[in-house]
Enzyme design. Structure first.
Site, PDB file in Angstrom:
ATOM      1  N   ASP A  49       0.652  -1.059  -0.012  1.00 30.29           N
ATOM      2  CA  ASP A  49      -0.030  -0.143  -0.034  1.00 30.29           C
ATOM      3  C   ASP A  49       1.037   1.164   0.044  1.00 30.29           C
ATOM      4  O   ASP A  49       0.327   2.258   0.110  1.00 30.29           O
ATOM      5  CB  ASP A  49      -0.909   0.080   1.202  1.00 30.29           C
ATOM      6  CG  ASP A  49      -0.457  -0.073   2.589  1.00 30.29           C
ATOM      7  OD1 ASP A  49       0.762  -0.116   2.582  1.00 30.29           O
ATOM      8  OD2 ASP A  49      -1.168   0.165   3.635  1.00 30.29           O
ATOM      9  N   SER A  50       2.150   0.955   0.077  1.00 28.25           N
ATOM     10  CA  SER A  50       3.194   2.272  -0.361  1.00 28.25           C
ATOM     11  C   SER A  50       2.893   2.641  -1.401  1.00 28.25           C
ATOM     12  O   SER A  50       3.197   3.866  -1.871  1.00 28.25           O
ATOM     13  CB  SER A  50       4.731   1.905  -0.369  1.00 28.25           C
ATOM     14  OG  SER A  50       4.547   0.610  -0.894  1.00 28.25           O
ATOM     15  N   ASP A  88      -1.162  -6.313  -0.126  1.00 23.95           N
ATOM     16  CA  ASP A  88      -1.331  -5.455   1.124  1.00 23.95           C
ATOM     17  C   ASP A  88      -2.939  -5.430   1.184  1.00 23.95           C
ATOM     18  O   ASP A  88      -3.651  -4.915   0.534  1.00 23.95           O
ATOM     19  CB  ASP A  88      -0.931  -4.064   1.209  1.00 23.95           C
ATOM     20  CG  ASP A  88       0.329  -4.228   1.898  1.00 23.95           C
ATOM     21  OD1 ASP A  88       0.594  -4.900   2.790  1.00 23.95           O
ATOM     22  OD2 ASP A  88       1.247  -3.148   1.890  1.00 23.95           O
ATOM     23  N   LYS A 118      -1.047  -9.425   2.898  1.00 22.53           N
ATOM     24  CA  LYS A 118      -0.243  -9.007   4.070  1.00 22.53           C
ATOM     25  C   LYS A 118      -1.142  -8.127   4.756  1.00 22.53           C
ATOM     26  O   LYS A 118      -1.931  -7.324   4.315  1.00 22.53           O
ATOM     27  CB  LYS A 118       1.154  -8.219   3.569  1.00 22.53           C
ATOM     28  CG  LYS A 118       1.805  -7.606   4.647  1.00 22.53           C
ATOM     29  CD  LYS A 118       3.041  -7.092   4.241  1.00 22.53           C
ATOM     30  CE  LYS A 118       3.240  -5.880   3.739  1.00 22.53           C
ATOM     31  NZ  LYS A 118       2.822  -4.476   4.539  1.00 22.53           N
ATOM     32  N   GLU A 120      -0.740  -5.563   8.675  1.00 26.55           N
ATOM     33  CA  GLU A 120      -0.100  -4.851   9.770  1.00 26.55           C
ATOM     34  C   GLU A 120      -0.685  -5.106  10.863  1.00 26.55           C
ATOM     35  O   GLU A 120      -2.084  -4.831  10.979  1.00 26.55           O
ATOM     36  CB  GLU A 120       0.354  -3.521   9.223  1.00 26.55           C
ATOM     37  CG  GLU A 120       0.758  -2.754   8.050  1.00 26.55           C
ATOM     38  CD  GLU A 120       1.029  -1.381   7.898  1.00 26.55           C
ATOM     39  OE1 GLU A 120       0.677  -0.590   8.861  1.00 26.55           O
ATOM     40  OE2 GLU A 120       1.304  -0.996   6.863  1.00 26.55           O
ATOM     41  N   GLU A 186       9.624  -3.925  10.002  1.00 22.74           N
ATOM     42  CA  GLU A 186       9.981  -2.689   9.373  1.00 22.74           C
ATOM     43  C   GLU A 186      10.424  -1.749  10.640  1.00 22.74           C
ATOM     44  O   GLU A 186       9.696  -1.757  11.421  1.00 22.74           O
ATOM     45  CB  GLU A 186       8.930  -2.002   8.675  1.00 22.74           C
ATOM     46  CG  GLU A 186       9.174  -0.624   8.058  1.00 22.74           C
ATOM     47  CD  GLU A 186       8.152  -0.189   7.046  1.00 22.74           C
ATOM     48  OE1 GLU A 186       7.164  -0.969   6.550  1.00 22.74           O
ATOM     49  OE2 GLU A 186       8.247   0.837   6.584  1.00 22.74           O
TER      50      GLU A 186
HETATM   51  O1  KIV Z   1       3.450  -1.115   1.568  1.00 25.34           O
HETATM   52  C1  KIV Z   1       4.619  -1.334   1.536  1.00 25.34           C
HETATM   53  O2  KIV Z   1       5.502  -1.419   0.481  1.00 25.34           O
HETATM   54  C2  KIV Z   1       5.336  -2.514   2.387  1.00 25.34           C
HETATM   55  C3  KIV Z   1       6.875  -2.707   2.416  1.00 25.34           C
HETATM   56  C4  KIV Z   1       7.579  -1.597   2.721  1.00 25.34           C
HETATM   57  C5  KIV Z   1       6.953  -3.721   3.548  1.00 25.34           C
HETATM   58  O3  KIV Z   1       4.638  -2.713   3.460  1.00 25.34           O
END
Ligand code: KIV
Length: 276
Positions: A49-50, A88, A118, A120, A186
């Site tokens: 989600d970056s 994510d 994924k 968090e 992270e």
């Molecule tokens: O969103 C993302 O790109 C991430 C990575 C930095 C691990 O969670």
């Protein structure tokens, strides 16, 4: 493509079984062309989600939606045949309840054909991770600095000092025991990340964490010099593509303004243009 020629995609289960002498190589990907370029070199590609910050210019990842993640997940799966693609779960799509998390994760799995999701979180998310895993959805955990909790953390800062160390360790253990196939750590103090990597049973993937992790992940645009807004200290630059794009755009602009482009070779049927 015949069955015999088909490349076998790396599964979440294989990542889970990786031994220390075969480090997990992971990068982020958001688009088909980038995924195609990275696929031969990576074991795992994360549709992170970056992308909210890197692709859409947002200040944090909080504005990213499930529909955005699904569209980019589809793009990345289309561009890959080898890497394990993980998508994510965005902010607000799983924190409310285990059922909400399942509905969101099920959409990602069904609509993108990715291999895993994924999320968090630590101790507070362990029962959600177990709920998804028990229902057939492989989960990559993410502890330490959790960008979706940026306001709770008080900014993008390294975590693990003082009492925080025990919390990050408890988070890692909880997510590992809940059945995650691997765990991203992270922005965590190196000794804390190292202790987790050495203690827990599932492979750890570090980003601003420790060389002791079973693998490493970085944001692709950071290593290519394509995201200039902010470069964390833990990033190593492998190319300066931002500078190359700037030079290429400047050369194109100069050619157009000087009427050097297009030339006859770029036109069809113009005097002096090649036949065909
Ligand atoms: O969103 C993302 O790109 C991430 C990575 C930095 C691990 O969670």
């Amino acid at each position: 493509m015949s069955v015999a020629n088909r490349t076998k995609r790396i599964t979440a289960r294989e990542i889970r079984q990786r031994s220390a002498d075969n480090p997990i190589v992971a990068l982020t990907a958001y688009t088909t062309p980038m995924a195609r370029a990275l696929d031969p070199h990576c074991d795992l590609l994360l549709v992170g989600d970056s992308l909210g910050m890197v692709v859409y210019g947002m200040k944090t990842t909080l504005g990213v939606t499930l529909d955005m993640m699904i569209a980019h997940g589809q793009a990345v799966v289309r561009g890959t045949e080898r890497a394990c693609v993980v998508v994510d779960l965005p902010f607000g799509a799983y924190q409310e309840s285990r059922e909400q998390a399942f509905r969101s994760a099920a959409r990602i799995m069904a609509e993108t054909d990715a291999s895993a999701v994924k999320l968090e979180g630590g101790v507070e998310m362990a029962s959600t991770v177990a709920f998804l895993v028990e229902r057939g959805i492989p989960v990559l955990g993410h502890v330490g600095l959790k960008p979706q909790s940026v306001h709770g953390h008080g900014g993008f800062r390294t975590v693990g000092r003082g009492a925080e160390a025990a919390q990050v360790q408890a988070d890692a253990h909880a997510i590992g025991e809940a059945g995650a196939f691997a765990l991203v750590i992270e922005g965590t103090l190196e000794p804390v990340a190292r202790a987790i990597a050495e203690e827990i049973d599932v492979p750890t993937i570090g980003i601003g964490a420790s060389p002791a992790c079973a693998g490493q992940i970085l944001v692709t645009e950071d290593i290519l010099g394509l995201f200039a807004d902010f470069t964390p200290r833990f990033v190593k630059r492998y190319a300066e593509l931002g500078a190359q794009i700037d030079a290429a755009a400047a050369a194109y602009a100069a050619d157009v303004r000087a009427r050097r482009f297009p030339g006859p070779e770029h036109c069809v049927g113009a005097p002096g243009a090649p036949k065909g």
